[in-house]
Design a protein around this motif. Structure first.
Motif, PDB file in Angstrom:
ATOM      1  N   HIS A   1       0.854  -1.270  -0.466  1.00 12.66           N
ATOM      2  CA  HIS A   1       0.336   0.110  -0.091  1.00 12.66           C
ATOM      3  C   HIS A   1       0.913   1.362  -0.097  1.00 12.66           C
ATOM      4  N   LEU A   2       2.241   1.123   0.583  1.00 10.64           N
ATOM      5  CA  LEU A   2       2.865   1.856   0.765  1.00 10.64           C
ATOM      6  C   LEU A   2       4.170   2.633  -0.173  1.00 10.64           C
ATOM      7  N   PHE A   3       4.163   1.065  -1.218  1.00  7.13           N
ATOM      8  CA  PHE A   3       5.238   1.582  -2.441  1.00  7.13           C
ATOM      9  C   PHE A   3       4.456   2.424  -3.135  1.00  7.13           C
ATOM     10  N   GLY A   4       5.564   3.351  -4.262  1.00  8.04           N
ATOM     11  CA  GLY A   4       5.450   4.591  -5.034  1.00  8.04           C
ATOM     12  C   GLY A   4       5.637   5.701  -4.498  1.00  8.04           C
ATOM     13  N   GLY A   5       5.742   5.809  -3.173  1.00 12.92           N
ATOM     14  CA  GLY A   5       5.834   7.361  -2.489  1.00 12.92           C
ATOM     15  C   GLY A   5       4.395   7.747  -1.992  1.00 12.92           C
ATOM     16  N   HIS A   6       3.739   6.645  -1.688  1.00 13.10           N
ATOM     17  CA  HIS A   6       2.443   6.428  -0.846  1.00 13.10           C
ATOM     18  C   HIS A   6       2.915   6.893   0.247  1.00 13.10           C
ATOM     19  N   ILE A   7       1.882   8.175   1.070  1.00 12.05           N
ATOM     20  CA  ILE A   7       1.879   8.615   1.940  1.00 12.05           C
ATOM     21  C   ILE A   7       0.257   8.475   2.849  1.00 12.05           C
ATOM     22  N   LEU A   8       0.505   7.377   3.531  1.00 14.09           N
ATOM     23  CA  LEU A   8      -1.134   7.197   3.943  1.00 14.09           C
ATOM     24  C   LEU A   8      -1.602   7.620   5.319  1.00 14.09           C
ATOM     25  N   ARG A   9      -2.838   8.041   5.641  1.00 11.12           N
ATOM     26  CA  ARG A   9      -3.110   8.219   7.305  1.00 11.12           C
ATOM     27  C   ARG A   9      -3.372   6.909   8.052  1.00 11.12           C
ATOM     28  N   PHE A  10      -3.136   7.185   9.006  1.00 12.14           N
ATOM     29  CA  PHE A  10      -3.573   6.028   9.955  1.00 12.14           C
ATOM     30  C   PHE A  10      -4.684   5.532   9.598  1.00 12.14           C
ATOM     31  N   SER A  11      -5.913   5.710   9.445  1.00 14.75           N
ATOM     32  CA  SER A  11      -6.923   5.875   8.997  1.00 14.75           C
ATOM     33  C   SER A  11      -7.554   5.104   7.053  1.00 14.75           C
ATOM     34  N   GLU A  12      -6.590   5.545   6.798  1.00 13.14           N
ATOM     35  CA  GLU A  12      -6.588   5.412   5.153  1.00 13.14           C
ATOM     36  C   GLU A  12      -5.934   3.591   5.335  1.00 13.14           C
ATOM     37  N   LEU A  13      -4.909   3.723   5.701  1.00 15.91           N
ATOM     38  CA  LEU A  13      -4.577   1.923   5.949  1.00 15.91           C
ATOM     39  C   LEU A  13      -5.659   1.285   6.446  1.00 15.91           C
ATOM     40  N   GLU A  14      -6.284   1.735   7.910  1.00 14.80           N
ATOM     41  CA  GLU A  14      -7.319   0.768   7.822  1.00 14.80           C
ATOM     42  C   GLU A  14      -8.796   0.671   7.336  1.00 14.80           C
ATOM     43  N   ARG A  15      -8.600   1.288   6.473  1.00 13.57           N
ATOM     44  CA  ARG A  15      -9.839   1.749   5.886  1.00 13.57           C
ATOM     45  C   ARG A  15      -8.900   0.616   4.238  1.00 13.57           C
TER      46      ARG A  15
ATOM     47  N   TRP B   1      15.088   3.022   2.445  1.00 16.30           N
ATOM     48  CA  TRP B   1      15.654   1.570   2.626  1.00 16.30           C
ATOM     49  C   TRP B   1      14.160   0.689   2.285  1.00 16.30           C
ATOM     50  N   GLY B   2      12.838   1.145   2.689  1.00 18.78           N
ATOM     51  CA  GLY B   2      11.531   0.901   3.213  1.00 18.78           C
ATOM     52  C   GLY B   2      11.146   0.409   1.146  1.00 18.78           C
ATOM     53  N   GLN B   3      11.537   1.358   0.416  1.00 19.16           N
ATOM     54  CA  GLN B   3      10.969   1.786  -0.850  1.00 19.16           C
ATOM     55  C   GLN B   3      12.392   0.597  -1.302  1.00 19.16           C
ATOM     56  N   ALA B   4      13.547   0.475  -0.969  1.00 17.27           N
ATOM     57  CA  ALA B   4      14.167  -0.717  -2.013  1.00 17.27           C
ATOM     58  C   ALA B   4      14.240  -1.254  -1.929  1.00 17.27           C
ATOM     59  N   LEU B   5      13.018  -2.000  -0.438  1.00 16.99           N
ATOM     60  CA  LEU B   5      12.306  -3.256  -0.785  1.00 16.99           C
ATOM     61  C   LEU B   5      11.232  -3.933  -2.360  1.00 16.99           C
TER      62      LEU B   5
ATOM     63  N   GLN C   1       6.408  -2.081  14.404  1.00 19.02           N
ATOM     64  CA  GLN C   1       7.952  -2.622  14.193  1.00 19.02           C
ATOM     65  C   GLN C   1       8.583  -1.622  12.951  1.00 19.02           C
ATOM     66  N   MET C   2       7.930  -1.884  12.155  1.00 18.71           N
ATOM     67  CA  MET C   2       8.617  -1.697  10.912  1.00 18.71           C
ATOM     68  C   MET C   2       9.148  -0.258  11.061  1.00 18.71           C
ATOM     69  N   GLU C   3       8.529   0.524  11.743  1.00 25.18           N
ATOM     70  CA  GLU C   3       9.323   2.010  11.912  1.00 25.18           C
ATOM     71  C   GLU C   3      10.469   1.878  13.288  1.00 25.18           C
ATOM     72  N   LYS C   4      10.338   0.707  14.020  1.00 26.84           N
ATOM     73  CA  LYS C   4      11.347   0.323  14.658  1.00 26.84           C
ATOM     74  C   LYS C   4      12.950   0.262  13.905  1.00 26.84           C
ATOM     75  N   ASP C   5      12.291  -0.695  12.659  1.00 29.63           N
ATOM     76  CA  ASP C   5      12.835  -1.806  11.671  1.00 29.63           C
ATOM     77  C   ASP C   5      14.438  -0.262  10.470  1.00 29.63           C
ATOM     78  N   GLY C   6      13.394   0.625  10.687  1.00 31.35           N
ATOM     79  CA  GLY C   6      13.714   1.136   9.294  1.00 31.35           C
ATOM     80  C   GLY C   6      13.273   1.158   8.616  1.00 31.35           C
ATOM     81  N   ILE C   7      11.775   0.758   7.835  1.00 29.03           N
ATOM     82  CA  ILE C   7      11.397   0.378   6.475  1.00 29.03           C
ATOM     83  C   ILE C   7      10.427   1.745   6.066  1.00 29.03           C
ATOM     84  N   VAL C   8       9.548   2.027   7.233  1.00 27.25           N
ATOM     85  CA  VAL C   8       8.437   3.007   7.196  1.00 27.25           C
ATOM     86  C   VAL C   8       8.807   4.214   8.140  1.00 27.25           C
ATOM     87  N   ARG C   9       8.347   5.147   7.941  1.00 28.99           N
ATOM     88  CA  ARG C   9       8.437   6.219   9.031  1.00 28.99           C
ATOM     89  C   ARG C   9       6.833   6.994   9.254  1.00 28.99           C
TER      90      ARG C   9
END
Length: 115
Positions: free
Chosen positions: A32-46, A88-92, A62-70
């Motif tokens: 859902h976040l690939f391609g530079g998408h920035i989503l609010r928490f509620s958007e991810l929930e939906r 680094w997360g986008q590089a996945l 956990q993903m934030e702690k691991d440096g994948i998500v900001r």
């Protein structure tokens, strides 16, 4: 980063990378976040209706702690929090795309059995 891997260090490195992606919802969140998408928490929930709020929070932390998500906090009223991938997360993306292509080859090919 070592120039040469042994079989053991290569296997260990891949295992460690896969551990970062363990969790039922992490890959779905990533896609859902690939391609530079920035989503609010509620958007991810939906976008992922089957995930509970607690689990989504847990996986994002956990993903934030691991440096994948900001996590982007906008100091306003009401508070606004958005999530995006780190570089680094986008590089996945290419690695997961290659894995998806590899898996699709198995589905497309007749079953191959070794004697």
């Amino acid at each position: 980063m070592p120039d040469q891997y042994t079989r053991e260090t290569a296997a260990e490195g891949v295992e460690n990378a896969l551990k970062l992606l363990e969790g039922r919802w992490k890959l779905v969140i990533l896609f859902h976040l690939f391609g530079g998408h920035i989503l609010r928490f509620s958007e991810l929930e939906r976008a992922i209706p089957a995930v509970s709020q607690k689990m989504l929070i847990q996986q994002l932390r956990q993903m934030e702690k691991d440096g994948i998500v900001r996590r982007i906090v906008h100091h306003q009223v009401p508070p606004k929090v958005e999530y995006g991938l780190t570089d680094w997360g986008q590089a996945l993306c290419p690695a997961l795309d290659a894995l998806l292509t590899w898996a699709a080859q198995r589905e497309a090919a007749p079953a191959r059995r070794q004697p």
